[in-house]
Design an enzyme around this catalytic site. Structure first.
Site, PDB file in Angstrom:
ATOM      1  N   ASP A 158       0.828  -1.167  -0.061  1.00  0.00           N
ATOM      2  CA  ASP A 158      -0.051   0.175  -0.139  1.00  0.00           C
ATOM      3  C   ASP A 158       0.745   1.309  -0.076  1.00  0.00           C
ATOM      4  O   ASP A 158       0.443   2.315   0.584  1.00  0.00           O
ATOM      5  CB  ASP A 158      -0.865   0.147   1.325  1.00  0.00           C
ATOM      6  N   HIS A 197      -4.838  -1.913  -5.582  1.00  0.00           N
ATOM      7  CA  HIS A 197      -4.410  -0.646  -6.054  1.00  0.00           C
ATOM      8  C   HIS A 197      -5.318   0.451  -6.395  1.00  0.00           C
ATOM      9  O   HIS A 197      -6.440   0.108  -7.070  1.00  0.00           O
ATOM     10  CB  HIS A 197      -3.609  -0.631  -7.248  1.00  0.00           C
TER      11      HIS A 197
HETATM   12  P1  GTP Z   1      -0.629  -2.926  -2.592  1.00  0.00           P
HETATM   13  O1  GTP Z   1      -0.430  -3.664  -4.160  1.00  0.00           O
HETATM   14  O2  GTP Z   1      -2.034  -3.405  -2.389  1.00  0.00           O
HETATM   15  O3  GTP Z   1       0.478  -2.902  -1.737  1.00  0.00           O
HETATM   16  O4  GTP Z   1      -1.215  -1.396  -3.230  1.00  0.00           O
HETATM   17  P2  GTP Z   1      -0.523   0.156  -3.734  1.00  0.00           P
HETATM   18  O5  GTP Z   1       0.778   0.149  -3.257  1.00  0.00           O
HETATM   19  O6  GTP Z   1      -0.994   0.224  -4.944  1.00  0.00           O
HETATM   20  O7  GTP Z   1      -1.229   1.270  -2.764  1.00  0.00           O
HETATM   21  P3  GTP Z   1      -2.862   1.510  -2.652  1.00  0.00           P
HETATM   22  O8  GTP Z   1      -3.342   2.026  -3.924  1.00  0.00           O
HETATM   23  O9  GTP Z   1      -3.396   0.393  -1.761  1.00  0.00           O
HETATM   24  O10 GTP Z   1      -2.883   2.552  -1.499  1.00  0.00           O
HETATM   25  C1  GTP Z   1      -2.292   3.705  -2.028  1.00  0.00           C
HETATM   26  C2  GTP Z   1      -3.200   4.847  -1.730  1.00  0.00           C
HETATM   27  O11 GTP Z   1      -2.775   6.194  -1.657  1.00  0.00           O
HETATM   28  C3  GTP Z   1      -4.104   4.948  -2.791  1.00  0.00           C
HETATM   29  O12 GTP Z   1      -5.519   5.607  -2.089  1.00  0.00           O
HETATM   30  C4  GTP Z   1      -3.861   6.100  -3.587  1.00  0.00           C
HETATM   31  O13 GTP Z   1      -4.584   6.791  -4.175  1.00  0.00           O
HETATM   32  C5  GTP Z   1      -2.965   7.080  -2.838  1.00  0.00           C
HETATM   33  N1  GTP Z   1      -1.840   7.835  -3.362  1.00  0.00           N
HETATM   34  C6  GTP Z   1      -0.750   7.379  -3.881  1.00  0.00           C
HETATM   35  N2  GTP Z   1       0.294   8.216  -4.048  1.00  0.00           N
HETATM   36  C7  GTP Z   1      -0.239   9.566  -3.384  1.00  0.00           C
HETATM   37  C8  GTP Z   1       0.321  10.633  -3.391  1.00  0.00           C
HETATM   38  O14 GTP Z   1       1.443  11.036  -3.420  1.00  0.00           O
HETATM   39  N3  GTP Z   1      -0.596  11.442  -2.375  1.00  0.00           N
HETATM   40  C9  GTP Z   1      -1.735  11.289  -1.913  1.00  0.00           C
HETATM   41  N4  GTP Z   1      -2.306  12.172  -1.264  1.00  0.00           N
HETATM   42  N5  GTP Z   1      -2.338  10.088  -2.130  1.00  0.00           N
HETATM   43  C10 GTP Z   1      -1.535   9.145  -2.898  1.00  0.00           C
HETATM   44  P1  IMP Z   2      -2.672 -12.607   2.545  1.00  0.00           P
HETATM   45  O1  IMP Z   2      -1.706 -12.093   1.511  1.00  0.00           O
HETATM   46  O2  IMP Z   2      -4.119 -12.388   2.018  1.00  0.00           O
HETATM   47  O3  IMP Z   2      -2.486 -14.075   3.004  1.00  0.00           O
HETATM   48  O4  IMP Z   2      -2.292 -11.628   3.938  1.00  0.00           O
HETATM   49  C1  IMP Z   2      -1.360 -11.882   4.700  1.00  0.00           C
HETATM   50  C2  IMP Z   2      -0.859 -10.508   5.355  1.00  0.00           C
HETATM   51  O5  IMP Z   2      -0.405  -9.817   4.070  1.00  0.00           O
HETATM   52  C3  IMP Z   2      -2.055  -9.558   6.126  1.00  0.00           C
HETATM   53  O6  IMP Z   2      -1.299  -8.907   7.040  1.00  0.00           O
HETATM   54  C4  IMP Z   2      -2.279  -8.967   4.920  1.00  0.00           C
HETATM   55  O7  IMP Z   2      -3.064  -7.752   5.363  1.00  0.00           O
HETATM   56  C5  IMP Z   2      -1.236  -8.531   4.057  1.00  0.00           C
HETATM   57  N1  IMP Z   2      -1.447  -8.095   2.646  1.00  0.00           N
HETATM   58  C6  IMP Z   2      -1.435  -9.054   1.659  1.00  0.00           C
HETATM   59  N2  IMP Z   2      -1.540  -8.289   0.497  1.00  0.00           N
HETATM   60  C7  IMP Z   2      -1.504  -7.028   0.651  1.00  0.00           C
HETATM   61  C8  IMP Z   2      -1.509  -5.894  -0.063  1.00  0.00           C
HETATM   62  O8  IMP Z   2      -1.502  -5.717  -1.259  1.00  0.00           O
HETATM   63  N3  IMP Z   2      -1.290  -4.686   0.887  1.00  0.00           N
HETATM   64  C9  IMP Z   2      -0.953  -4.602   2.129  1.00  0.00           C
HETATM   65  N4  IMP Z   2      -1.142  -5.663   2.915  1.00  0.00           N
HETATM   66  C10 IMP Z   2      -1.140  -6.917   2.227  1.00  0.00           C
HETATM   67 MG    MG Z   3      -3.093  -1.668  -1.706  1.00  0.00          MG
END
Ligand code: GTP
Ligand code: IMP
Ligand code: MG
Length: 334
Positions: free
Chosen positions: A13, A43
């Site tokens: 995230d 995402h």
């Molecule tokens: P995983 O693959 O689940 O680990 O997710 P991820 O790394 O793609 O991130 P995710 O989208 O779950 O969470 C990031 C959040 O932050 C989202 O809601 C984006 O829209 C937001 N975001 C990303 N970059 C920025 C930024 O620079 N500023 C702000 N305010 N929000 C951001």
């Molecule tokens: P699982 O991958 O669903 O088995 O979850 C194992 C652990 O990884 C838990 O703590 C989840 O919250 C975390 N996790 C898995 N995928 C993500 C992701 O995309 N973003 C953040 N946490 C994750």
């Molecule tokens: Mg995410």
């Protein structure tokens, strides 16, 4: 580029989806290929006042020139994938490797109860139990699923062919370094290695064919689910700081802590990162919101970035200043 791998530097995230979308639009790769675990990733991508949530397809889908591939190491939820292909209108440019594993209802059930759910805090999407069956060599593969027949391809071969023709390839990692089954905070981890090497293995790209590893750090650390989090702040403090976040897949509140330099150093080492993308600078320094030029950033924000570069010895090339794909400072050109 030509071949760039993106990975998460903390616990997932970090905002990889937004960084990948930006790179896809800016650098125009012919291929974006997803590695990582599967639909446990979520995402959120914002562009032109529209919000997209993506769990299976590469986050590069906003660029209509980019083919969207899923590597053989990724486990696929057929219904989630088909829904996204439909929703984003990308039927003619989405491809799944013959050897992707398939998540069944039984895997989701096991993942949604007992120890995995209650102690580890799994996302309940079935990825862990599916990978367990893969290790037992009983998991069904994409080539045996009729509804995927249209989309099947040899993904490692498609990547190799693109690289031979000097086309750009963007390899998308999911989750984050400290959720890695090998390098993370075991047992509070996901079911695969999610460092750059693991992501490359997922899609079938050899280590000598990688030009850049972009590690994505958020300006603070978040974690969803169980496991240690150094200097964790309370949910009340997170609200005061404006750091509260809700998970894309599970809707759970993310735990939060200050940027962790020790963790970041280890992540750089484990991923052999060549560039840092730093997201959510605007959340820590609100005066920087939506800025696109480094010189416009405030002095405290510049100092934070300089400290990261001094300590981690890797350049911060991309800086997120807001949720929109174009809320970014791109120092690769400045
Ligand atoms: P995983 O693959 O689940 O680990 O997710 P991820 O790394 O793609 O991130 P995710 O989208 O779950 O969470 C990031 C959040 O932050 C989202 O809601 C984006 O829209 C937001 N975001 C990303 N970059 C920025 C930024 O620079 N500023 C702000 N305010 N929000 C951001
Ligand atoms: P699982 O991958 O669903 O088995 O979850 C194992 C652990 O990884 C838990 O703590 C989840 O919250 C975390 N996790 C898995 N995928 C993500 C992701 O995309 N973003 C953040 N946490 C994750
Ligand atoms: Mg995410």
């Amino acid at each position: 580029m030509p071949s760039t791998v993106t990975v998460g530097g903390f616990y997932g995230d970090e905002g990889k989806g937004k960084i990948v979308s930006y790179l896809a639009m800016k650098d125009n790769p012919s291929i974006a290929v997803r590695g990582g675990v599967g639909p446990n990733a979520g995402h959120t991508i914002e562009h032109n006042n529209k919000k997209y949530k993506v769990r299976m397809l590469p986050s590069a889908f906003l660029n209509p020139n980019t083919r969207l591939l899923i590597g053989p190491g990724v486990v696929v939820s057929t219904d989630v994938l088909l829904k996204e292909i439909e929703e984003f209108g990308v039927k003619d440019r989405s491809f799944v490797d013959y050897q992707c594993g398939i998540i069944e209802e039984s895997h989701k059930k096991i993942d949604s109860e007992g120890r995995l759910k209650e102690s580890i805090g799994s996302t309940g999407t079935g990825t862990g139990p599916a990978n367990a069956d893969r290790a037992m060599r009983t998991l069904r593969l994409a080539k045996d699923v009729e509804s995927l027949a249209l989309y099947l391809d040899d993904i490692p071969n498609a990547i190799s062919f693109a690289l031979e023709r000097k086309e750009k390839v963007l390899v998308e990692g999911t989750q984050g370094t400290f959720l890695s089954l090998w390098h993370g905070t075991y047992p509070y981890v996901t079911s695969k290695d999610v460092t750059a090497s693991g992501i490359c293995a997922d899609v079938g790209i050899g280590p000598k064919n990688v030009d850049d590893v972009v590690i994505v750090f958020k300006s603070f650390v978040t974690r969803v689910g169980g496991g240690p989090l150094k200097n964790e702040i309370s949910p009340e403090q997170a609200i005061i700081k404006g750091w509260q976040e809700i998970g894309t897949v599970t809707g759970r509140q993310r735990r939060a802590a200050d940027f962790d330099f020790d963790l970041a150093k280890r992540a750089i080492m484990l991923n052999s990162a060549t560039q840092i993308a730093l997201t959510k600078l605007d959340v820590v320094f609100p005066e920087c919101a939506h800025m696109q030029s480094f010189s416009d950033l405030s002095s405290p924000a510049k100092y934070f970035i300089k400290t990261i570069e001094d300590q981690l010895k890797v350049p911060v090339t991309l800086i997120g200043t807001g949720p929109d794909v174009n809320d970014i400072v791109d120092r690769r050109e400045q």
